[in-house]
Scaffold this motif. Structure first.
Motif, short mmCIF file in Angstrom:
data_model
loop_
_atom_site.label_atom_id
_atom_site.label_comp_id
_atom_site.label_asym_id
_atom_site.label_seq_id
_atom_site.Cartn_x
_atom_site.Cartn_y
_atom_site.Cartn_z
N TYR A 4 0.87 -1.18 0.00
CA TYR A 4 0.00 0.00 0.00
C TYR A 4 0.91 1.23 0.00
O TYR A 4 1.41 1.66 1.04
CB TYR A 4 -0.92 -0.02 1.22
N GLY A 5 1.11 1.78 -1.18
CA GLY A 5 2.11 2.83 -1.34
C GLY A 5 1.76 4.16 -0.73
O GLY A 5 2.60 5.05 -0.66
N ASN A 6 0.50 4.33 -0.30
CA ASN A 6 0.09 5.64 0.23
C ASN A 6 0.16 5.70 1.75
O ASN A 6 -0.41 6.59 2.37
CB ASN A 6 -1.33 5.98 -0.23
N ASP A 125 -6.52 -1.58 15.62
CA ASP A 125 -6.39 -3.04 15.58
C ASP A 125 -6.16 -3.61 14.18
O ASP A 125 -6.29 -4.81 13.97
CB ASP A 125 -7.64 -3.69 16.18
N LEU A 126 -5.83 -2.77 13.22
CA LEU A 126 -5.59 -3.26 11.87
C LEU A 126 -4.43 -4.25 11.83
O LEU A 126 -3.36 -3.98 12.38
CB LEU A 126 -5.29 -2.08 10.94
N LYS A 130 -2.70 -9.13 7.16
CA LYS A 130 -3.91 -9.78 6.69
C LYS A 130 -5.11 -8.86 6.90
O LYS A 130 -6.00 -9.14 7.71
CB LYS A 130 -4.13 -11.10 7.43
N PRO A 131 -5.16 -7.75 6.18
CA PRO A 131 -6.29 -6.82 6.39
C PRO A 131 -7.60 -7.39 5.87
O PRO A 131 -7.63 -8.12 4.87
CB PRO A 131 -5.86 -5.59 5.58
N LYS A 132 -8.67 -7.06 6.57
CA LYS A 132 -10.00 -7.46 6.11
C LYS A 132 -10.38 -6.65 4.87
O LYS A 132 -9.76 -5.63 4.57
CB LYS A 132 -11.01 -7.24 7.23
N ALA A 133 -11.41 -7.10 4.18
CA ALA A 133 -11.82 -6.44 2.93
C ALA A 133 -12.15 -4.97 3.17
O ALA A 133 -11.79 -4.10 2.37
CB ALA A 133 -13.02 -7.16 2.33
N PHE A 134 -12.81 -4.68 4.29
CA PHE A 134 -13.17 -3.29 4.61
C PHE A 134 -11.91 -2.45 4.81
O PHE A 134 -11.80 -1.34 4.29
CB PHE A 134 -14.04 -3.28 5.87
N HIS A 135 -10.94 -3.00 5.55
CA HIS A 135 -9.69 -2.28 5.78
C HIS A 135 -8.92 -2.08 4.48
O HIS A 135 -8.28 -1.04 4.29
CB HIS A 135 -8.82 -3.05 6.78
N LYS A 136 -8.96 -3.07 3.60
CA LYS A 136 -8.25 -2.94 2.32
C LYS A 136 -8.76 -1.73 1.54
O LYS A 136 -7.98 -0.98 0.95
CB LYS A 136 -8.44 -4.21 1.48
#
Length: 351
Positions: A4-6, A125-126, A130-136
């Motif tokens: 995640y480059g940002n 808690d991220l 292994k981020p969840k879809a929402f976090h992605k």
């Protein structure tokens, strides 16, 4: 792990804000909540005109059982009031991802940012591996800012910065003593420094002998941590800190007095806020000392209604009367009191 480059650091964010550069959407993650609080304060200064800041700054907690998602939606879609933009903050945003309708609302907001709104989503808690879809989606669409625990070499700099914020300097030996006796988290360091600021009074420099002479140092730090946990309505930290206090055999009367003083100050501040008294005039009426207490109490205001604060004052008065007139166990008094203070309105309904 995806790239995640940002993702930027907390330091990079503060430098951007100092230059007046703000983004329409941020995702704050990581465990260091002291730095998150500092970043939010700087963002508020950079993004909002002080005269209209309180009208355009909305904070919600997704882990609050009584969170008003309708009000959250309204805040996202409302125009700024007498300002160019508004800021909406959602803490513990990962919990919102579990509510389908709210997750969809947030995803639409980050996919179609508004020029007159800044959205800040916070989740300590991220799991970046292994981020969840929402976090992605948040990582991909927002400017992501990591608030990691500082490295040991950075702690001295942060502690000096905190001291300057309180109008103090701190000697090298005093720094070493505090760091030796503390856990590596900034929250613990800040709590200990606040106690020292009280202890030294008007002295401009905190010396090693001040740390040594503050004989109730550890116990007082735990009391301040309890005040903070209650102010944030954080049940986990409240119960943990209370357990630590009881192990240290905290003075019952002193603890109740400190709690009452804090709640009374919050009650008065809430009254001034409801009467639309400009925040710049609050200190003149409240006369809080040291001055940093006003900033700390203002952080807690959104967490309580004035009715809840009034009920909290009644709870503390009742508890103090009970312990003075009846043969009761102090530990049981403490546990009952703090549970009631975490949800004063709910307890009042039950009674």
């Amino acid at each position: 792990m995806a790239d995640y480059g940002n993702i930027i650091t907390a330091g990079q964010l503060l430098r951007d804000l100092e230059r007046g550069r703000v983004e329409p959407c941020y995702f704050f993650f990581g465990p260091e909540d002291v730095l998150v609080d500092r970043a939010l304060a700087r963002l508020k200064q950079a993004a909002l005109d002080p005269a209209a800041a309180d009208f355009n700054w909305d904070v919600f907690r997704a882990d609050d059982d009584e969170v008003n998602w309708v009000a959250f939606s309204d805040a996202l879609n409302s125009l700024p009031l007498m300002a160019a933009r508004r800021v909406v903050v959602l803490k513990r945003a990962g919990k919102a991802g579990q509510v389908k309708s709210v997750a969809g609302l947030i995803e639409r907001a980050v996919e179609s940012p508004s020029p007159d709104r800044i959205l800040v989503l916070i989740d300590p808690d991220l799991d970046l591996k292994k981020p969840k879809a929402f976090h992605k989606k948040l990582l991909e669409r927002c400017v992501a800012v990591e608030f990691a625990h500082p490295k040991p070499a950075e702690l001295q700099r942060h502690l000096r910065d905190f001291a300057v914020g309180f109008g103090k300097e701190i000697e090298e030996e005093a720094l070493s003593r505090i760091l030796t006796d503390s856990s590596p988290g900034l929250r613990d360091l800040l709590s200990k420094l606040e106690v020292l600021v009280f202890y030294v009074g008007d002295k401009p420099v905190i010396e090693a002998r001040d740390v040594e002479a503050c004989s109730v140092f550890s116990r007082e730090v735990e009391i301040f941590k309890l005040l903070e946990a209650l102010g944030r309505r954080d049940p986990t930290m409240t119960r943990l800190t209370l357990g630590q206090l009881l192990q240290r055999r905290a003075d019952t009367g002193g603890l109740i007095h400190l709690l009452y003083r804090q709640v009374w100050a919050l009650y008065r501040m809430k009254y001034l806020q409801e009467k639309s008294v400009p925040p710049g005039q609050w200190q003149a009426q409240l006369n809080l000392k040291p001055a940093f207490l006003e900033r700390r109490y203002r952080e807690y205001l959104p967490n309580y209604t004035r009715r809840e604060l009034g009920l909290s004052l009644e709870i503390l008065a009742q508890v103090d009367l009970t312990r003075k007139t009846l043969a009761v166990d102090d530990q049981q008094v403490f546990w009952t009191m703090t549970e009631r203070l975490l949800n004063p309105a709910g307890r009042a309904k039950q009674e």
